[in-house]
Design an enzyme around this catalytic site. Structure first.
Site, PDB file in Angstrom:
ATOM      1  N   SER A  54       0.924  -1.011   0.286  1.00 35.48           N
ATOM      2  CA  SER A  54       0.059   0.073   0.092  1.00 35.48           C
ATOM      3  C   SER A  54       1.243   0.779   0.276  1.00 35.48           C
ATOM      4  CB  SER A  54      -1.327   0.178   1.437  1.00 35.48           C
ATOM      5  OG  SER A  54      -1.314   1.306   1.425  1.00 35.48           O
ATOM      6  N   TYR A  72      -2.216  -0.493  10.289  1.00 35.91           N
ATOM      7  CA  TYR A  72      -1.927  -0.809   9.465  1.00 35.91           C
ATOM      8  C   TYR A  72      -1.034  -0.113   8.520  1.00 35.91           C
ATOM      9  CZ  TYR A  72      -3.534  -1.120   4.420  1.00 35.91           C
ATOM     10  OH  TYR A  72      -3.470  -1.439   3.039  1.00 35.91           O
TER      11      TYR A  72
END
Length: 252
Positions: free
Chosen positions: A145, A158
C-alpha cells in the site's frame, strides 16, 4: 498490456491469495485469458467456487487462512501437485482497520494488522520461495500500500504492517536473487474495489480523489495490469522494488 505481452503467462503456474474479491478476481480473469494455470486461495469458499465456475481455464482452489502457516503451505503444495511447479505468486490477501489516532490504537489493533498484512506475507513467501527454488526460479508480488512507503495518519497499525511488507520484500529479493527468485511489491492507493464502493469509505471518495494529482481513484483493472507487467517474465531484471500505483500521490 497487449495480448502479445500477456502470452508470456501461457502455461505458467500462478498462485493468488485473497482471490475472491477486488484485485484477485481481476487478476484471475486476466491470467486465465493469457493461458496461465491458476491456484486460488481465500477464506470465502463460496466466492471461490463461484469464481472458479464462472471462468474458463485451469483453476485449482482451496480455502486458505493466510495467517495460518499450514494453510499457506497447503496452497503452495496444491500448485505443485496440480501443475508440477510454482512460477508466480501474488500475495494479495490483506485487510484494513477502522481509522483511529496513534494514541487510541490498541495492542489488539497492532496484532490484528500484523497478522493479516505482514505475518501472512512472511508465511506465504516462506513456502513459495522454497517451491520456486526447487523449480529453478520464479516471481513473487506482494500487494502492499502507499501506507507502506509514506505516513499513514490515523492508521498507524496498518501503516506499520505495510512498511513491514516492504522490508520483507527487499530482504527476500536480495537473499534469493541468485536463486532466480524475484520479489517485488506494489503500493496502491485507494481504488474502486468493493472495499471502497461498498463501505463507509465511499463517503470520503471526493476527499481521496482530491489528494491525487490525477484527481481520480484507480480502476481495479489498472492496478491488476501493473501487477501483471511487473511479474511478467520479460521483467527479469526487476527485483526488490516497491512500486507505487497511486496517480502521482507519492510524487510530491
Amino acid at each position: 498490456m497487449d495480448q502479445e505481452d500477456m502470452g508470456e503467462f501461457s502455461g505458467k503456474s500462478v498462485l493468488i491469495t485473497g482471490a475472491a474479491g477486488g484485485f484477485g478476481r481481476v487478476l484471475t480473469s486476466k491470467l486465465l485469458e493469457a493461458g496461465a494455470n491458476i491456484v486460488l486461495g481465500d477464506l470465502n469458499e463460496a466466492a471461490l467456487a463461484e469464481l472458479a465456475a464462472s471462468l474458463p481455464g485451469r483453476i485449482a482452489w482451496m480455502r486458505c487462512d493466510v495467517t495460518v502457516e499450514a494453510d499457506q503451505k497447503a496452497l503452495v503444495d496444491l500448485a505443485v501437485a496440480t501443475y508440477g511447479r510454482l512460477d508466480i505468486a501474488i500475495n494479495n490477501a490483506g485487510g484494513t482497520s477502522p481509522m483511529k489516532s496513534f494514541l487510541d490504537t490498541t495492542e489488539q489493533d497492532l496484532d490484528r494488522n500484523f497478522a493479516l498484512n505482514a505475518k501472512s506475507i512472511f508465511l506465504g513467501m516462506k513456502h513459495q520461495i522454497a517451491a520456486m527454488i526447487d523449480g529453478g526460479g520464479g516471481s513473487i508480488m506482494n500487494v502492499a500500500s502507499v501506507a507502506g512507503i509514506a505516513g499513514a495518519p490515523k492508521n498507524v497499525a496498518y501503516g506499520a504492517a505495510k512498511h513491514a511488507v516492504i522490508g520483507m520484500t527487499r530482504t527476500a529479493a536480495v537473499e534469493f536473487a541468485r536463486s532466480n527468485v524475484r520479489v517485488n511489491a506494489v503500493c496502491p492507493y485507494f481504488s474502486l474495489t468493493p472495499l471502497v464502493t461498498q463501505s463507509n469509505l465511499i463517503e470520503r471518495k471526493k476527499q481521496m480523489e482530491a489528494a491525487v494529482p490525477m484527481k481520480r481513484l484507480a480502476e481495479p483493472e489498472e492496478v491488476a495490469s501493473a501487477i501483471l507487467a511487473l511479474v511478467s517474465p520479460s521483467n527479469s531484471y526487476l527485483t526488490g522494488q516497491a512500486v507505487a500505483i497511486d496517480g502521482g500521490l507519492t510524487a510530491f
